[in-house]
Design a protein around this motif. Structure first.
Motif, short mmCIF file in Angstrom:
data_model
loop_
_atom_site.label_atom_id
_atom_site.label_comp_id
_atom_site.label_asym_id
_atom_site.label_seq_id
_atom_site.Cartn_x
_atom_site.Cartn_y
_atom_site.Cartn_z
N PRO A 39 42.43 68.05 26.94
CA PRO A 39 43.56 67.40 27.94
C PRO A 39 44.60 66.56 27.46
CG PRO A 39 41.51 66.17 28.09
CD PRO A 39 41.44 67.21 27.19
N LEU A 40 45.82 66.85 28.07
CA LEU A 40 46.99 65.88 27.30
C LEU A 40 46.69 64.22 27.37
CD1 LEU A 40 49.90 65.51 26.41
CD2 LEU A 40 50.56 65.51 28.87
N TYR A 41 45.97 64.05 28.39
CA TYR A 41 45.58 62.62 28.42
C TYR A 41 44.20 62.49 29.14
CZ TYR A 41 47.45 62.26 33.17
OH TYR A 41 47.69 62.12 34.44
N GLU A 42 43.42 61.34 29.07
CA GLU A 42 42.16 60.95 29.89
C GLU A 42 42.53 59.97 30.77
OE1 GLU A 42 39.54 60.87 26.75
OE2 GLU A 42 39.00 62.92 26.62
N HIS A 43 42.25 60.22 32.21
CA HIS A 43 42.44 59.13 33.02
C HIS A 43 41.50 57.73 32.86
CE1 HIS A 43 44.97 60.70 36.16
NE2 HIS A 43 44.41 61.83 35.99
N SER A 44 40.20 58.14 32.33
CA SER A 44 39.48 56.89 32.20
C SER A 44 39.07 56.69 30.81
CB SER A 44 38.07 57.28 32.96
OG SER A 44 37.33 56.32 32.72
N SER A 45 39.34 55.54 30.17
CA SER A 45 39.12 55.10 28.61
C SER A 45 37.59 54.93 28.30
CB SER A 45 40.03 54.20 28.22
OG SER A 45 39.80 53.11 29.07
N GLU A 46 37.07 55.50 27.65
CA GLU A 46 35.66 55.48 27.12
C GLU A 46 35.55 55.19 25.57
OE1 GLU A 46 33.00 58.37 28.73
OE2 GLU A 46 34.21 58.44 30.68
N LYS A 47 34.58 54.38 25.16
CA LYS A 47 34.38 54.27 24.05
C LYS A 47 33.47 55.03 23.31
CE LYS A 47 33.26 50.32 20.48
NZ LYS A 47 32.49 49.29 20.54
N ARG A 48 33.87 56.09 22.92
CA ARG A 48 32.96 57.18 22.14
C ARG A 48 33.14 57.03 20.74
NH1 ARG A 48 36.29 61.32 24.55
NH2 ARG A 48 35.86 60.83 26.91
N LEU A 49 31.98 56.55 20.04
CA LEU A 49 32.14 56.73 18.67
C LEU A 49 31.68 57.64 17.87
CD1 LEU A 49 31.34 52.55 18.25
CD2 LEU A 49 33.44 53.93 17.55
N TYR A 69 44.55 53.78 19.97
CA TYR A 69 44.90 54.87 20.81
C TYR A 69 44.17 56.17 20.18
CZ TYR A 69 45.99 56.72 25.32
OH TYR A 69 45.86 57.23 26.46
N ALA A 70 44.74 56.22 18.97
CA ALA A 70 44.11 57.73 18.08
C ALA A 70 42.82 57.70 18.21
CB ALA A 70 44.80 57.40 16.77
N GLY A 71 42.03 56.67 17.82
CA GLY A 71 40.60 56.71 17.77
C GLY A 71 39.99 56.87 19.05
N LEU A 72 40.63 56.56 20.09
CA LEU A 72 40.29 56.83 21.59
C LEU A 72 40.11 58.22 21.75
CD1 LEU A 72 39.70 54.85 24.35
CD2 LEU A 72 41.93 55.35 24.84
N ARG A 73 41.30 59.07 21.43
CA ARG A 73 41.34 60.41 21.41
C ARG A 73 40.58 61.14 20.40
NH1 ARG A 73 44.76 62.85 25.20
NH2 ARG A 73 42.77 63.98 25.04
N GLY A 74 39.99 60.49 19.67
CA GLY A 74 39.02 61.34 18.91
C GLY A 74 39.85 61.55 17.40
N LEU A 75 40.95 61.00 17.21
CA LEU A 75 41.81 61.46 15.86
C LEU A 75 41.53 60.42 14.82
CD1 LEU A 75 45.21 62.11 17.69
CD2 LEU A 75 43.45 63.78 16.91
N ARG A 76 41.42 61.04 13.48
CA ARG A 76 41.25 60.12 12.52
C ARG A 76 42.66 59.51 12.04
NH1 ARG A 76 37.59 61.63 7.31
NH2 ARG A 76 39.37 63.06 6.87
N ALA A 77 43.01 58.11 11.93
CA ALA A 77 44.11 57.82 11.71
C ALA A 77 44.10 56.84 10.44
CB ALA A 77 44.58 56.78 13.07
N LYS A 78 45.17 56.88 10.08
CA LYS A 78 45.52 55.74 8.73
C LYS A 78 46.68 55.07 9.19
CE LYS A 78 44.96 57.11 4.15
NZ LYS A 78 45.22 57.52 3.03
N VAL A 79 46.73 53.92 8.79
CA VAL A 79 47.84 53.04 9.08
C VAL A 79 48.38 52.36 7.62
CG1 VAL A 79 48.97 50.99 10.03
CG2 VAL A 79 46.96 51.95 11.24
N THR A 107 38.53 49.14 16.69
CA THR A 107 37.37 49.83 17.36
C THR A 107 36.87 51.23 16.87
OG1 THR A 107 38.27 49.01 19.43
CG2 THR A 107 36.89 50.32 19.70
N PHE A 108 37.63 51.94 16.46
CA PHE A 108 37.19 53.39 16.08
C PHE A 108 37.29 53.42 14.33
CE2 PHE A 108 38.53 53.78 20.42
CZ PHE A 108 37.49 54.22 21.05
N ASN A 109 37.51 52.33 13.58
CA ASN A 109 37.53 52.17 12.13
C ASN A 109 38.72 53.19 11.40
OD1 ASN A 109 35.16 50.60 12.04
ND2 ASN A 109 33.89 52.42 12.56
#
Ligand SMILES: Cc1cc2nc3c(=O)[nH]c(=O)nc-3n(C[C@H](O)[C@H](O)[C@H](O)COP(=O)(O)OP(=O)(O)OC[C@H]3O[C@@H](n4cnc5c(N)ncnc54)[C@H](O)[C@@H]3O)c2cc1C
Length: 332
Positions: free
Chosen positions: A322-332, A26-36, A80-82
């Motif tokens: 926006p706080l959230y996006e209604h429609s999920s898209e794969k923006r890489l 979800y972080a990737g979906l929102r354009g955030l760089r994530a580390k787990v 998906t978002f590496n």
């Protein structure tokens, strides 16, 4: 993405259970760089460690799915978002430092995030180890508590210790791959999926009931093992190349008590935005105890909390988004 400790990630996620994996996606979906960061060498949390062979019937979109298959799908989706995955590192301390950055210390490294999401479930898992003097010196040299590479057992003689899902699963997995597979279990009752146990007894695996491991032999690495029958005390020497121990895990929640978070016996207190009492630190999934709400330890609840936390994090880091996006898209 780089695993360098000095890179500041938008969000660092502690735990690669279902909540952490979905949060990473979800972080990737929102354009955030994530580390787990995950304490174990494997992802999936309780699903991988406690019930890989159990069906889950209440995961949206799947009438039924094996826990291990859900983990596989979640991991694939998370990639998906590496995002960066750091395995085999247990977080021991977190603290806000200057510039609104959160410092995350593991036993091996230091990591930095602009925000932190704690998805640590019921605590950091670690395998129960053998209580055999000198066994530690064989760890990684023929003695394994986790299997990372199946290929290392090709044409080897392998001894598996345990009677749970993981032990049975590995025996079945290696039965036509290793030269010989022996499984010893201290009882005659298995805590594993019935159909897998039935398959085990029909297979070429040498199953020895009421047997335990007594000692391990070898110079530089494992060369053999002595097992004993716990009813008769009869000892048997087995010439084996590798020993896989699957005798359960323990989860440790105590580490979190010194992080300055408001916690109670149920977990880390969060508000409806999944925020803890420390600015920039969020919690979701089994570890989170939402104030003025109910605590429900289910996978679907962890997914929803992960989505709430990441959307709030996005808005915090990028107030114009926006706080959230209604429609999920794969923006890489
Ligand atoms: C037997 C059993 C059956 C279940 N069946 C179902 C079911 O059918 N449906 C359902 O919805 N739920 C079920 N559940 C509950 C479900 O498994 C949990 O709600 C879910 O696993 C919570 O996910 P999580 O990601 O929050 O935590 P976890 O799955 O616990 O994952 C947390 C991860 O964080 C890691 N971690 C913790 N601390 C640290 C640290 N300090 N540093 C690094 N890593 C750390 C852990 O090693 C772990 O991998 C079941 C639970 C059990 C025990």
């Amino acid at each position: 993405m780089s695993n360098r400790g000095d890179i500041i990630y938008d969000v660092v996620i502690i735990g690669a259970g279902p909540t952490g994996l979905f949060a990473a996606f979800y972080a990737g979906l929102r354009g955030l760089r994530a580390k787990v960061i995950e304490a174990l060498p494997v992802v999936g949390g309780q699903l991988t460690i406690l019930y890989p062979e159990k069906y889950i019937y209440d995961c949206p979109g799947y009438p039924k799915i094996l826990a291990k298959d859900l983990v596989k799908n979640l991991y694939e989706q998370a990639l998906t978002f590496n995002p960066t995955f750091v395995l085999e590192e247990r977080v021991v301390n977190v603290k806000p430092i200057s510039g609104g950055i959160i410092q995350i210390d593991t036993e091996k490294n230091t990591h930095f995030g602009r925000t932190l999401l704690i998805a640590a479930g019921i605590g950091a898992f670690s395998p129960n180890k053998l209580n055999i003097p000198g066994a530690e010196r064989f760890e990684g040299k023929g003695l394994y508590y986790f299997v990372k590479e199946k290929s290392q057992f090709k044409n080897k003689s392998v001894l598996i210790v345990g009677g749970g899902d993981s032990a049975v699963d590995w025996a079945l997995n290696l039965k036509d791959y290793a030269r010989k597979v022996t499984l010893i279990h201290r009882r005659d009752v298995f805590r594993a999926h019935e159909s897998n146990v039935a398959e085990l007894f029909k297979s070429n695996v040498d199953v020895k009931l009421f047997y335990e491991l007594k000692s391990i032999h070898g110079k530089e690495r494992v060369e053999g093992a002595t097992i004993f029958n716990n009813k008769t005390n009869e000892e048997t020497f087995l010439s084996v190349d590798d020993i896989i121990i699957q005798i359960g895990h323990k989860a440790d929640f105590s580490f979190i008590k010194n992080w300055g978070l408001e916690i109670n016996s149920k977990g880390v207190k969060v508000n409806g935005r999944m925020e803890t009492n420390i600015t920039g630190i969020f919690a979701a999934g089994d570890i989170a105890d939402p104030i003025d709400s109910v605590k429900i330890n289910l996978i679907a609840v962890g997914f929803a909390q992960a989505a709430i936390a990441i959307n709030v994090i996005k808005k915090r880091l990028d107030p114009l988004a926006p706080l959230y996006e209604h429609s999920s898209e794969k923006r890489l």
